[in-house]
Scaffold this motif. Structure first.
Motif, PDB file in Angstrom:
ATOM      1  N   GLU A 220       0.840  -1.171   0.098  1.00 41.67           N
ATOM      2  CA  GLU A 220      -0.033   0.094   0.073  1.00 41.67           C
ATOM      3  C   GLU A 220       0.810   1.200  -0.132  1.00 41.67           C
ATOM      4  OE1 GLU A 220      -2.358   0.687   3.436  1.00 41.67           O
ATOM      5  OE2 GLU A 220      -1.221  -0.452   4.752  1.00 41.67           O
ATOM      6  N   PHE A 223       1.021   3.373  -3.326  1.00 40.40           N
ATOM      7  CA  PHE A 223       0.258   4.431  -3.751  1.00 40.40           C
ATOM      8  C   PHE A 223      -0.079   5.547  -2.335  1.00 40.40           C
ATOM      9  CE2 PHE A 223      -2.324   0.891  -2.384  1.00 40.40           C
ATOM     10  CZ  PHE A 223      -3.289   1.304  -1.620  1.00 40.40           C
ATOM     11  N   THR A 224       0.403   5.395  -1.145  1.00 39.54           N
ATOM     12  CA  THR A 224       0.295   6.178  -0.292  1.00 39.54           C
ATOM     13  C   THR A 224       1.315   7.056   0.219  1.00 39.54           C
ATOM     14  OG1 THR A 224       0.998   4.599   1.515  1.00 39.54           O
ATOM     15  CG2 THR A 224      -1.355   4.638   0.917  1.00 39.54           C
ATOM     16  N   LEU A 247      -3.683   5.085  -8.909  1.00 36.27           N
ATOM     17  CA  LEU A 247      -4.087   4.665  -7.701  1.00 36.27           C
ATOM     18  C   LEU A 247      -3.889   5.632  -6.491  1.00 36.27           C
ATOM     19  CD1 LEU A 247      -2.692   0.831  -7.755  1.00 36.27           C
ATOM     20  CD2 LEU A 247      -5.138   1.678  -8.380  1.00 36.27           C
ATOM     21  N   ALA A 248      -2.920   6.408  -6.685  1.00 37.93           N
ATOM     22  CA  ALA A 248      -2.511   7.439  -5.515  1.00 37.93           C
ATOM     23  C   ALA A 248      -3.614   8.426  -5.672  1.00 37.93           C
ATOM     24  CB  ALA A 248      -1.243   8.017  -5.845  1.00 37.93           C
ATOM     25  N   HIS A 251      -6.866   7.168  -4.176  1.00 38.52           N
ATOM     26  CA  HIS A 251      -6.546   7.074  -2.569  1.00 38.52           C
ATOM     27  C   HIS A 251      -6.967   8.249  -2.082  1.00 38.52           C
ATOM     28  CE1 HIS A 251      -5.289   5.879   1.203  1.00 38.52           C
ATOM     29  NE2 HIS A 251      -4.388   6.861   1.209  1.00 38.52           N
ATOM     30  N   ARG A 254     -10.739   9.574  -2.913  1.00 35.34           N
ATOM     31  CA  ARG A 254     -11.914   8.711  -2.063  1.00 35.34           C
ATOM     32  C   ARG A 254     -11.065   7.659  -1.221  1.00 35.34           C
ATOM     33  NH1 ARG A 254     -15.483   6.644  -7.399  1.00 35.34           N
ATOM     34  NH2 ARG A 254     -16.292   5.302  -5.764  1.00 35.34           N
ATOM     35  N   PRO A 255     -10.740   8.240  -0.012  1.00 36.48           N
ATOM     36  CA  PRO A 255     -10.033   7.478   0.974  1.00 36.48           C
ATOM     37  C   PRO A 255     -10.811   6.087   1.584  1.00 36.48           C
ATOM     38  CG  PRO A 255     -10.671   9.585   2.028  1.00 36.48           C
ATOM     39  CD  PRO A 255     -10.846   9.666   0.557  1.00 36.48           C
ATOM     40  N   ILE A 259      -8.504  -0.116  -1.997  1.00 32.25           N
ATOM     41  CA  ILE A 259      -7.511  -0.565  -3.028  1.00 32.25           C
ATOM     42  C   ILE A 259      -6.873  -1.838  -2.428  1.00 32.25           C
ATOM     43  CG2 ILE A 259      -5.552  -0.184  -4.584  1.00 32.25           C
ATOM     44  CD1 ILE A 259      -6.344   2.963  -4.290  1.00 32.25           C
ATOM     45  N   ILE A 267      -3.111  -4.661   4.320  1.00 31.73           N
ATOM     46  CA  ILE A 267      -4.418  -4.470   3.771  1.00 31.73           C
ATOM     47  C   ILE A 267      -5.271  -5.692   3.673  1.00 31.73           C
ATOM     48  CG2 ILE A 267      -5.487  -4.034   1.551  1.00 31.73           C
ATOM     49  CD1 ILE A 267      -3.571  -2.006   0.726  1.00 31.73           C
TER      50      ILE A 267
END
Length: 275
Positions: A220, A223-224, A247-248, A251, A254-255, A259, A267
């Motif tokens: 994760e 993308f974070t 993807l970032a 995220h 739309r948190p 994903i 995850i």
């Protein structure tokens, strides 16, 4: 997580540093996830099939043994997705569709256990003349032909036969292939890790939808925090980074949208706890 179940079908071991910048030089387990998607009219669909004991047989001889040596695998009969589905009251004949994110062994080893399922793969994933490629070429690409059913060509469901519709995700992910024809699941091209790599968008699951991304990212933090794997571990780096960027963006916008990479323990633990 409403509507789907996530099963871990075996795992491999590799150094954390290989899969994300800043990771430790220590071996960690990489679970192999399978998503189970029931549909009232389409039966049960799977996203990937995880490891299965036949992986050990398929990698018993050179050159495929090199694959197993690089990524030591743990998977017994009780770990196989077909066994875990039976424990949930789902027989293999109830699985009508399998969407494969890509064709590496940790995603296809269980495929032979579902002989009645149509199989969705990405455009170019198999490639022309795949049956005639050398074993060394297959090994270099993480491809184990013995894991594919003998009748795979007859069971393929081409993406071109699925209606293209709007996903609501925007950007490069704005269109997808409608898996059931009712807007409940969209197959998305997520190229980069391999040719024809796919994801699956489930807008009606979870708090704000669930996006299964296979190996589009391994962790994760890709993308974070932008912690990408070593460059040599990706097939098409520019397209891979484009997908990570999408993807970032999702995220950030739309948190609550989940994903879900196939191998990110953190995850997967959250998803399975929510389920």
């Amino acid at each position: 997580m409403k509507g789907i179940d996530v099963i871990v079908a075996g795992h491999c071991v590799q150094l954390e540093r290989f899969v994300r910048r800043g990771g430790a030089w220590r071996p960690i387990e990489f679970p192999s996830a399978v998503a189970v998607i029931p549909h009232p009219d389409g039966g049960v669909a799977l996203f990937d099939t995880g490891y299965a004991p036949r992986f050990h047989t398929a990698t018993a001889r050179l050159p495929y043994r090199l694959y197993a040596a690089l990524l030591p695998v743990s998977c017994g009969e009780s770990d196989a997705v077909v066994t875990q589905l039976r424990e949930r009251g789902i027989g293999p004949e109830q699985v009508r569709l399998v969407v494969l994110s890509h064709l590496h062994g940790d995603h296809v080893a269980g495929l032979r256990d579902f002989p009645q399922a149509r199989v969705v793969v990405g455009d170019g994933a198999l490639g022309s003349g795949w049956r005639n490629r050398s074993a060394w070429t297959n090994t270099a690409h993480g491809f184990l032909p013995a894991l594919l059913p003998d009748d795979i060509d007859d069971r393929l469901l081409p993406l071109a036969e699925l209606t293209v519709g709007r996903t609501g995700l925007g950007g490069r992910l704005r269109n997808g292939h409608d898996l059931f024809g009712d807007g409940s699941a969209f197959v998305l091209p997520l190229p980069g890790h391999t040719e024809g790599h796919l994801g699956l968008w489930l807008p009606g699951s979870g708090a704000d939808g669930v996006l299964l991304v296979g190996d589009a990212v391994w962790n994760e933090r890709a993308f974070t925090h932008g912690e990408l794997p070593l460059p040599q571990l990706r097939g098409d780096r520019p397209r891979y980074e484009q997908v990570v960027g999408e993807l970032a963006r999702l995220h950030a916008e739309r948190p609550e949208l989940a994903i879900v990479p196939s191998h990110c323990r953190a995850i997967l633990d959250r998803v399975r706890a929510d389920g």
